[in-house]
Design an enzyme around this catalytic site. Structure first.
Site, PDB file in Angstrom:
ATOM      1  N   THR A   1      60.047  27.915 -31.278  1.00  0.00           N
ATOM      2  CA  THR A   1      59.940  27.746 -29.839  1.00  0.00           C
ATOM      3  C   THR A   1      58.733  28.533 -29.359  1.00  0.00           C
ATOM      4  O   THR A   1      58.104  29.226 -30.148  1.00  0.00           O
ATOM      5  CB  THR A   1      61.228  28.240 -29.146  1.00  0.00           C
ATOM      6  OG1 THR A   1      61.210  27.832 -27.792  1.00  0.00           O
ATOM      7  CG2 THR A   1      61.371  29.746 -29.204  1.00  0.00           C
TER       8      THR A   1
ATOM      9  N   LYS B   1      65.397  28.254 -21.787  1.00  0.00           N
ATOM     10  CA  LYS B   1      65.344  29.526 -22.504  1.00  0.00           C
ATOM     11  C   LYS B   1      64.968  30.691 -21.589  1.00  0.00           C
ATOM     12  O   LYS B   1      64.709  31.793 -22.062  1.00  0.00           O
ATOM     13  CB  LYS B   1      64.333  29.424 -23.652  1.00  0.00           C
ATOM     14  CG  LYS B   1      64.666  28.294 -24.615  1.00  0.00           C
ATOM     15  CD  LYS B   1      63.512  27.988 -25.526  1.00  0.00           C
ATOM     16  CE  LYS B   1      63.742  26.658 -26.215  1.00  0.00           C
ATOM     17  NZ  LYS B   1      62.545  26.180 -26.894  1.00  0.00           N
TER      18      LYS B   1
ATOM     19  N   GLY C   1      63.258  35.691 -21.369  1.00  0.00           N
ATOM     20  CA  GLY C   1      63.100  34.518 -22.215  1.00  0.00           C
ATOM     21  C   GLY C   1      63.494  34.901 -23.624  1.00  0.00           C
ATOM     22  O   GLY C   1      63.378  36.062 -24.008  1.00  0.00           O
TER      23      GLY C   1
ATOM     24  N   SER D   1      57.285  30.336 -32.482  1.00  0.00           N
ATOM     25  CA  SER D   1      56.348  29.737 -33.438  1.00  0.00           C
ATOM     26  C   SER D   1      55.016  29.352 -32.810  1.00  0.00           C
ATOM     27  O   SER D   1      53.986  29.382 -33.469  1.00  0.00           O
ATOM     28  CB  SER D   1      56.982  28.516 -34.095  1.00  0.00           C
ATOM     29  OG  SER D   1      57.318  27.561 -33.111  1.00  0.00           O
TER      30      SER D   1
ATOM     31  N   ALA E   1      52.026  23.362 -26.994  1.00  0.00           N
ATOM     32  CA  ALA E   1      52.779  22.134 -27.300  1.00  0.00           C
ATOM     33  C   ALA E   1      51.895  21.087 -27.968  1.00  0.00           C
ATOM     34  O   ALA E   1      52.380  20.294 -28.784  1.00  0.00           O
ATOM     35  CB  ALA E   1      53.403  21.567 -26.025  1.00  0.00           C
TER      36      ALA E   1
ATOM     37  N   CYS F   1      51.536  23.073 -31.757  1.00  0.00           N
ATOM     38  CA  CYS F   1      52.715  23.476 -32.537  1.00  0.00           C
ATOM     39  C   CYS F   1      53.775  22.374 -32.522  1.00  0.00           C
ATOM     40  O   CYS F   1      54.234  21.978 -31.451  1.00  0.00           O
ATOM     41  CB  CYS F   1      53.294  24.766 -31.962  1.00  0.00           C
ATOM     42  SG  CYS F   1      54.779  25.334 -32.805  1.00  0.00           S
TER      43      CYS F   1
ATOM     44  N   THR G   1      57.117  23.045 -30.584  1.00  0.00           N
ATOM     45  CA  THR G   1      57.024  23.326 -29.150  1.00  0.00           C
ATOM     46  C   THR G   1      56.789  22.013 -28.424  1.00  0.00           C
ATOM     47  O   THR G   1      55.916  21.245 -28.809  1.00  0.00           O
ATOM     48  CB  THR G   1      55.849  24.294 -28.872  1.00  0.00           C
ATOM     49  OG1 THR G   1      56.046  25.498 -29.613  1.00  0.00           O
ATOM     50  CG2 THR G   1      55.728  24.616 -27.399  1.00  0.00           C
TER      51      THR G   1
END
Length: 179
Positions: A7, A39, A51, A130, A163, A166, A169
């Site tokens: 995440t 989160k 978070g 990550s 995003a 990764c 994400t």
């Protein structure tokens, strides 16, 4: 047990504003199991935002303990984080928890690590998960080269960049701010 190690969570302090955000993807191994996980949590009536990354159940256990510490120490976030870290390192049950937390208020950003460390970044940016290095790199560049952006805009763009890079994400973002 659902583990959300894969995440990205980021918090940024910039121009008297603090924002924290996370993507919404939850994975088990290499499989996406949910795309809209929240989160980010508010504590102390929104005065503290948190978070998390790691095992969901473990993260909620730590969030509950952190909330208890905040109540006990009258909202002093750093003291509460240090006391939580002490418990984390000495309590046999807590030591097995697999989670990391970011906690923010108007004055502070803190990373509470899975080893019981409390880290206060000196650049006004803290990330976990990550995609954290991608998000942090983007935030550093944006703070330096686009200082007119708000903390919320920096968080949003940094998560969007993470995003794009990764695979763990996504771009279903939750962002909260404290001004």
């Amino acid at each position: 047990m659902l583990k959300i190690k894969s995440t990205t969570v980021i918090a940024v302090m910039h121009n008297n504003e603090v924002a924290i955000g996370a993507d919404g993807q939850a994975t088990m191994g290499s499989t996406v199991v949910k795309g809209n996980v929240n989160k980010i949590r508010k504590l102390l009536d929104g005065k503290v935002l948190t978070g998390f990354a790691g095992s969901t159940a473990d993260a909620f256990t730590l969030l509950d303990r952190f909330d208890e510490k905040l109540q006990r120490y009258f909202g002093h976030m750093k003291r509460s984080a240090i006391e939580l870290a002490k418990d984390w390192r000495t309590d046999r049950y807590l030591r097995r928890l697999e989670a990391m937390l970011i906690a923010v208020n108007k004055e502070e950003l803190l990373l509470i690590s899975g080893t019981g460390d409390v880290i206060e970044p000196d650049n006004g940016i803290v990330t976990i998960g990550s995609g954290s290095l991608y998000a942090e790199s983007a935030a550093i560049a944006l703070k330096k080269h686009a200082p007119h952006l708000t903390a919320e805009e920096i968080v949003r763009e940094s998560l969007t960049i993470a995003a794009d890079i990764c695979i763990y994400t996504n771009d279903n973002l939750t962002i909260e701010k404290i001004s």
